[in-house]
Design a protein around this motif. Structure first.
Motif, PDB file in Angstrom:
ATOM      1  N   CYS A   1      14.862 -23.915 -15.429  1.00  0.00           N
ATOM      2  CA  CYS A   1      14.865 -24.471 -14.159  1.00  0.00           C
ATOM      3  C   CYS A   1      14.473 -23.578 -12.942  1.00  0.00           C
ATOM      4  CB  CYS A   1      16.350 -25.101 -13.897  1.00  0.00           C
ATOM      5  SG  CYS A   1      17.724 -23.740 -13.760  1.00  0.00           S
ATOM      6  N   GLY A   2      14.467 -22.113 -13.418  1.00  0.00           N
ATOM      7  CA  GLY A   2      14.109 -21.417 -12.344  1.00  0.00           C
ATOM      8  C   GLY A   2      12.612 -21.650 -11.877  1.00  0.00           C
ATOM      9  N   GLN A   3      12.078 -21.959 -12.868  1.00  0.00           N
ATOM     10  CA  GLN A   3      10.531 -22.384 -12.211  1.00  0.00           C
ATOM     11  C   GLN A   3      10.368 -23.872 -11.860  1.00  0.00           C
ATOM     12  OE1 GLN A   3      10.794 -20.489 -15.709  1.00  0.00           O
ATOM     13  NE2 GLN A   3      10.876 -18.816 -14.209  1.00  0.00           N
ATOM     14  N   ARG A   4      11.394 -24.603 -12.054  1.00  0.00           N
ATOM     15  CA  ARG A   4      11.339 -26.039 -11.703  1.00  0.00           C
ATOM     16  C   ARG A   4      11.778 -26.501 -10.433  1.00  0.00           C
ATOM     17  NH1 ARG A   4      10.460 -29.496 -16.046  1.00  0.00           N
ATOM     18  NH2 ARG A   4      10.376 -28.800 -18.078  1.00  0.00           N
ATOM     19  N   ILE A   5      12.732 -25.612  -9.816  1.00  0.00           N
ATOM     20  CA  ILE A   5      13.305 -25.878  -8.645  1.00  0.00           C
ATOM     21  C   ILE A   5      12.859 -24.741  -7.829  1.00  0.00           C
ATOM     22  CG2 ILE A   5      15.272 -25.884  -7.262  1.00  0.00           C
ATOM     23  CD1 ILE A   5      16.721 -27.118  -9.626  1.00  0.00           C
ATOM     24  N   SER A   6      12.061 -25.336  -6.539  1.00  0.00           N
ATOM     25  CA  SER A   6      11.376 -24.065  -5.703  1.00  0.00           C
ATOM     26  C   SER A   6      11.966 -24.622  -4.271  1.00  0.00           C
ATOM     27  CB  SER A   6      10.013 -24.285  -5.818  1.00  0.00           C
ATOM     28  OG  SER A   6       9.450 -25.473  -5.693  1.00  0.00           O
ATOM     29  N   PHE A   7      12.043 -23.596  -3.271  1.00  0.00           N
ATOM     30  CA  PHE A   7      12.764 -23.929  -2.154  1.00  0.00           C
ATOM     31  C   PHE A   7      11.543 -23.199  -0.930  1.00  0.00           C
ATOM     32  CE2 PHE A   7      15.293 -21.951   1.380  1.00  0.00           C
ATOM     33  CZ  PHE A   7      15.413 -23.143   2.074  1.00  0.00           C
TER      34      PHE A   7
END
Lengths: 142, 225
Positions: free
Chosen positions: B38-44
């Protein structure tokens, strides 16, 4: 028309009896046993301080705008370990009172559908300030 | 089955926004998404405060967390999640306190009549979910602690039900009190709260490990200090 009214009355009575069964039993170790559950009971706030009053009376307002909240169900259980629950509904001005409450310590709960409930403890004693009241502020349900 | 775009970037750049402790918010949204990567899937995007969620290869029908995040991002309405001790309202900054450690404000709530600016989201936002993690610590009716991600999931699901689905908060309005019992309207209407409860139950069925922790939509009491 009379028949329709009869149906309405039956409907309300059934609804009331259904809701009256929706009460806390052993959740939270039975701390709230006997108190009514709001249909959307979600968060129950605790009033940390013991309230000391001469008579069980007070006022209930919404915390977010300080407006009086009518129709709030106010209940007390006690005194002490007694499981007797008495209740009253706040009037249009958010005010409530319960007559002839014996001296002793009670648990109280304020409940309104759509709002967070509040529980606290109240001590009823003849030596309390006669002007003391139970002041309650309810948060919106989230 | 409706497919959520693999990588959805809203043309306005403002749909699901996060504020306050954005690192913690991303971490918690990761927990809701439930994907190992998910670190790669959720970006801010720091410039727009917006979240982008990459749902490639995730079937939302088997992942209620992904389904919710996809709906929030895909919606034409604007949602904001703020983690911290204060959040922005239409009236300006508002503090979260011990008495109100979390709020979920929209523009149509009529429980207190017409909401004041401090009880509405800021301009351009349809619903703001604000939680102070240091104060919003709850146990459910079975004594299980409620995780922050569980609380966020419930509140975001409720926000979506209120705004996108047009639901009132409660299933029914209080009509009267009879014999010590609260009597409510009779009907099959499901309010936003129970819509959120339904979704969190679905999520917990999909992820049995969550059943060890408290359920955010249960009756909750605040942890003693």
């Amino acid at each position: 028309v009379a028949l329709c009214k009869a149906f309405v009355l039956v409907g309300l009575t059934l609804a009331a009896s259904g809701q009256s069964q929706d009460r806390f039993t052993d959740e939270f170790g039975g701390e709230f046993r006997g108190f009514a559950k709001s249909p959307t009971e979600h968060i129950v706030d605790r009033l940390p301080d013991l309230v000391v009053v001469k008579a069980v009376a007070g006022e209930i307002r919404a915390r977010s705008n300080d407006e009086p909240l009518p129709n709030v169900l106010f209940e007390i259980r006690g005194p002490g370990a007694a499981q007797t629950v008495r209740s009253v509904k706040a009037n249009a001005l958010g005010r409530f009172s319960l007559g002839r409450v014996r001296s002793g310590e009670y648990v109280f709960k304020a409940t309104l559908n759509g709002f967070q409930s509040l529980v606290g403890r109240v001590r009823v004693t003849k030596t309390a300030d006669p002007t003391s009241r139970i002041e309650i502020k309810l948060n919106l349900g989230v | 089955l409706r497919q959520i775009p693999l990588r959805y970037i809203d043309p306005t750049g403002q749909v699901l926004t996060i504020s306050g402790d954005v690192d913690e918010a991303q971490k918690q949204l990761c927990g809701i998404l439930g994907a190992n990567d998910c670190g790669q899937r959720i970006s801010f995007n720091h410039d727009t405060n917006t979240i982008t969620v990459d749902l490639t290869g995730i079937d939302p029908s088997k992942n209620e967390g992904a389904s919710l995040l996809g709906q929030l991002v895909e919606s034409s309405n604007v949602y904001n999640l703020t983690l911290g001790s204060e959040f922005l309202t239409a009236g300006g900054l508002k503090g979260l306190t011990d008495a109100t450690p979390n709020e979920n404000l929209d523009n149509r709530d009529t429980r207190l009549g017409h909401p004041t600016p401090f009880n509405r989201p800021p301009n351009g936002v349809d619903d703001v979910v604000a939680i102070d993690p240091s104060r919003a610590r709850f146990h459910d009716s079975s004594g299980r602690p409620v995780s922050l991600s569980s609380l966020i999931f419930h509140e975001l699901a409720e926000a979506y039900a209120k705004v996108d689905l047009g639901r009132r908060y409660a299933d029914a309005d209080t009509l009267s009190v009879r014999g010590g019992a609260v009597v409510t309207g009779i009907g099959g209407y499901q309010g936003a709260h129970f819509n959120a409860v339904d979704r969190e139950i679905t999520l917990r069925i999909q992820r049995p490990n969550l059943q060890l922790s408290g359920r955010a939509g249960d009756v909750l009491i605040r942890d003693p200090k």
